[in-house]
Design a protein around this motif. Structure first.
Motif, mmCIF file in Angstrom:
data_model
loop_
_atom_site.group_PDB
_atom_site.id
_atom_site.type_symbol
_atom_site.label_atom_id
_atom_site.label_comp_id
_atom_site.label_asym_id
_atom_site.label_seq_id
_atom_site.Cartn_x
_atom_site.Cartn_y
_atom_site.Cartn_z
ATOM 1 N N PHE A 39 0.834 -1.208 0.000
ATOM 2 C CA PHE A 39 0.000 0.000 0.000
ATOM 3 C C PHE A 39 0.866 1.255 0.000
ATOM 4 O O PHE A 39 0.576 2.211 -0.734
ATOM 5 C CB PHE A 39 -0.932 0.023 1.217
ATOM 6 N N ASN A 40 1.902 1.282 0.828
ATOM 7 C CA ASN A 40 2.766 2.468 0.895
ATOM 8 C C ASN A 40 3.389 2.771 -0.472
ATOM 9 O O ASN A 40 3.485 3.928 -0.886
ATOM 10 C CB ASN A 40 3.854 2.271 1.948
ATOM 11 N N THR A 41 3.798 1.713 -1.150
ATOM 12 C CA THR A 41 4.356 1.902 -2.500
ATOM 13 C C THR A 41 3.288 2.439 -3.451
ATOM 14 O O THR A 41 3.537 3.359 -4.243
ATOM 15 C CB THR A 41 4.904 0.571 -3.033
ATOM 16 N N ALA A 42 2.086 1.865 -3.371
ATOM 17 C CA ALA A 42 0.988 2.322 -4.231
ATOM 18 C C ALA A 42 0.642 3.778 -3.951
ATOM 19 O O ALA A 42 0.395 4.570 -4.876
ATOM 20 C CB ALA A 42 -0.240 1.437 -4.027
ATOM 21 N N ASN A 43 0.643 4.150 -2.671
ATOM 22 C CA ASN A 43 0.308 5.521 -2.284
ATOM 23 C C ASN A 43 1.330 6.511 -2.845
ATOM 24 O O ASN A 43 0.972 7.572 -3.373
ATOM 25 C CB ASN A 43 0.233 5.623 -0.763
#
Length: 739
Positions: free
Chosen positions: A15-19
């Motif tokens: 998720f952090n990468t996607a964000n």
């Protein structure tokens, strides 16, 4: 670490990468990252919400709705999910569902102003003024508890929305409250904050006809120093015809931010729009030296078109449209460019339009899906979609008298105004329209639902592929019967436009292969020129037959194609004691004069015989026709408004009968005026007619003296008769409406 915890950690990392990817603008990659995170942990709420946001950004609305639903299944009181789901419903034109979602957002966070503000806006859009005012007051109260910045934002955003809906006076109250709530630590910061509100207040003053008050606010706003604020101010000034002020603001922005590629880009764009082509290219190169400019090709295409290189413009726009794919706005630019081309045949132009827009009709609403009340015993509901009811625009010039004369006992008129330029002509059109809706901020889906809710029987396009068009709306079908009229000189090529209005000359029998629409023919000429302003007719004297014979063209320079210039050079050679006046907005620029001067010299023209004139006000421009003896019509794109203005001021137009709508307009006008001898068959005949008409100055002078009287006695210049004929065509072909 347990396996469950490990999976949750991996999901959080995904998720952090996607964000981070989403924040960088890589939306598709961010969506893939969200899916990866949710596969690892289906309960990861931030990933579910970000997935919904990605889908909204990608225009996948139904999938986005399901993603918001999934988020709310994880947390039924999630404020942002309800608020953004409401925004999505509003985008989709589902106003009832939007208000329900906003209410859930308010219930989830009653101390936050955003839910109340969103509710106020959607209630205002539904005409629920009491509920809108109540929600607005609640938003103000909630914002007051957050501080002055929040309060300013609420007043400002509500003012913007009210203004978008066309309620300028109410918007001014909101903007005044926003300015009262504007505070900052430094004078510079205060100037920037205030300038943003002042610009919107200026727009509101312009809409109520208070130009001086608007100018004062724009002058105050020019004290800002923020780059984005100055860029917006320049764009707003240009849209409202403060051209020189817009350029000066952009120059100041470049001086303040000399290393900003976008500051240079904005200046280059404005210079090109204001016909200062040489400097525009120079500033564009400076922008490119600072950073890659993705829009450089489109700007160069625009410049090419403006200096008469239609084929270069067409090549660039077609290339850009192909790269962007389905729905590209460059497709319309390519279509427009093809109308000016010396190299494209009428059939090639028609085929290009078909190929550019064939896919736009995919998934369109069927004609049979519309249900309307029986036509018997009620007025026909006619809608017009236009951005062009403002000073000097041809659509406005031709349509104002028609609006005045429209039979309201037979027709109920709805105007869907999609423009952002407002002046006294906009106000006049509004006063002549039974139902006026400011819908420029609505997307295609929202506008289609608004039109359907109004139960429109026949919808008229008056833009074609010109600026601020809404061709995707028509391609997806927004009404049972759709027509195109006045705004575009030829077939749009757009699916689901049922009819095009022409006349016996511009759309002759046998031309059907050039049109995706069915051709309907008005009597006389398709454009009825009946100006409401009183332009004093020139007092032609016997001495005028003794002066140097003066040919003239007041057409914009994109029409001055290589073939046109070659043709006019031949005319000057055939009439050796004549001169040529070329008048266009671009000839305020020395670079444009040089370009066209060099082109004429290369054709053997002595520039001592040529005069370039720049723009003036409309009344002064009309008076300048007194200097012209014969107007020369360009090819292949004939003059439209300019030719009719010339004729109205006593100047006959030498034209040539071409092969398609855009190259037959001059023939339509002169034939309708009872002057077919001014219509040439080909280039050689064009020169011969020029020579013949110029040789008999006495006959020419007599024609000039009586030309306006001749027109006023001709049915084609009778706007009442024209309006009745237009009404009859619309009435006769409204039968496709399902009842």
């Amino acid at each position: 670490m347990t396996e469950t915890n490990s999976t949750q950690v991996l999901a959080a990392q995904a998720f952090n990468t996607a964000n981070a990817t989403f924040k960088n603008g890589e939306v598709q990659a961010a969506l893939q990252g969200c899916d990866a995170a949710l596969q690892l942990d289906a309960t990861l709420l931030p990933a579910a919400l970000l997935k919904a946001r990605c889908l909204v950004r990608l225009g996948e609305w139904m999938a986005a709705r399901e993603a918001f639903a999934q988020t709310l299944r994880l947390d039924a009181s999630h404020f942002s999910a309800w608020l953004e789901a409401g925004h999505l419903c509003k985008q989709m034109g589902e106003l009832g569902q939007a208000s329900a979602a906003y209410q859930r957002a308010i219930d989830a966070a009653p101390t936050r102003y955003e839910g109340y503000l969103a509710m106020a806006r959607v209630m205002a859009q539904q005409g629920q003024s009491d509920l809108a005012n109540h929600a607005y007051n609640e938003a103000v109260q909630a914002a007051s508890a957050k501080g002055v910045d929040a309060l300013r934002l609420v007043h400002w955003l509500m003012g913007q929305y009210v203004l978008e809906m066309g309620h300028a006076q109410e918007a001014l109250g909101c903007f005044n409250d926003a300015l009262k709530a504007t505070r900052a630590d430094t004078p510079e910061a205060l100037a920037n904050l205030a300038a943003e509100v002042q610009m919107d207040a200026a727009k509101a003053w312009l809409r109520v006809g208070e130009r001086e008050k608007a100018m004062k606010l724009l002058t105050l706003a020019s004290g800002a120093s923020d780059e984005a604020t100055l860029s917006r101010l320049a764009a707003l000034s240009f849209r409202n015809n403060f051209w020189q002020e817009a350029i000066e603001i952009s120059r100041r922005c470049v001086a303040l931010y000399p290393q900003s590629a976008w500051a240079h880009w904005n200046l280059a764009h404005l210079l090109a729009e204001c016909w200062q082509m040489a400097e525009a290219e120079q500033v564009l190169q400076q922008a490119e030296a600072l950073a890659p400019m993705p829009g450089a090709r489109s700007l160069r295409a625009a410049v090419a078109g403006k200096v008469g290189d239609a084929d270069q413009a067409l090549a660039l726009y077609a290339e850009l449209a192909l790269e962007e794919g389905q729905g590209s706005s460059y497709a319309s630019s390519a279509a427009m460019s093809s109308l000016y081309s010396d190299m494209q045949s009428a059939q090639q132009v028609a085929d290009l339009h078909r190929s550019l827009f064939a896919s736009w009709g995919e998934g369109a609403r069927s004609q049979d899906s519309f249900v309307r009340k029986p036509l018997e015993g009620r007025r026909l509901r006619v809608g017009i979609v236009s951005a062009d009811f403002h000073h000097q625009h041809p659509v406005n010039i031709f349509m104002q008298p028609v609006l005045r004369e429209l039979d309201r006992t037979r027709f109920e008129l709805f105007m869907y105004f999609v423009g952002d330029s407002h002046d006294e002509q906009t106000a006049l059109a509004r006063s002549r329209t039974e139902h006026w809706a400011e819908v420029g901020s609505l997307n295609t889906t929202q506008l289609a639902k608004r039109i359907d809710a109004d139960e429109i029987d026949v919808l008229l396009d008056m833009a074609g592929h010109t600026s601020q068009h809404r061709m995707p709306l028509f391609a997806q079908r927004a009404a049972p019967v759709q027509m195109t009229y006045l705004g575009y000189p030829g077939s749009t090529g757009v699916p689901n436009i049922d009819f095009i209005l022409g006349d016996a000359i511009v759309t002759p029998e046998g031309c059907e292969s050039l049109y995706t629409e069915q051709v309907l023919r008005l009597p006389g000429t398709v454009f009825c020129f009946a100006p409401e302003e009183d332009y004093a007719f020139p007092k032609f004297k016997a001495a005028d037959a003794m002066r140097t014979l003066t040919f003239g063209s007041f057409n914009n320079v994109p029409k001055l194609t290589p073939r046109t210039l070659k043709l006019w050079a031949r005319v000057l050679e055939a009439v050796p004691d004549s001169r040529l006046v070329l008048k266009a907005p671009s000839f305020s620029d020395e670079g444009a004069k040089r370009i066209f001067g060099e082109r004429l010299q290369a054709l053997g023209v002595d520039l001592a015989r040529v005069e370039f004139r720049g723009p003036v006000g409309l009344t002064d421009m009309m008076a300048e026709y007194a200097d012209i003896d014969i107007a020369l019509d360009p090819v292949p794109y004939n003059g439209g408004t300019t030719s009719l203005q010339a004729m109205w001021m006593g100047v006959p137009v030498l034209t040539q009968m071409g092969a398609h709508f855009v190259s037959r307009m001059g023939a339509s006008f002169m034939t309708a005026a009872g002057l077919p001898e001014w219509v040439a068959k080909d280039d050689d005949d064009y020169v011969a007619v020029a020579q013949r008409m110029a040789s008999d100055r006495k006959t020419l002078l007599a024609l000039k003296k009586g030309l306006r009287d001749r027109l006023q006695k001709t049915p084609a210049w009778d706007v009442v008769a024209h309006t009745r004929a237009l009404e009859q065509l619309i009435q006769d072909h409204s039968r496709l409406a399902k009842s």
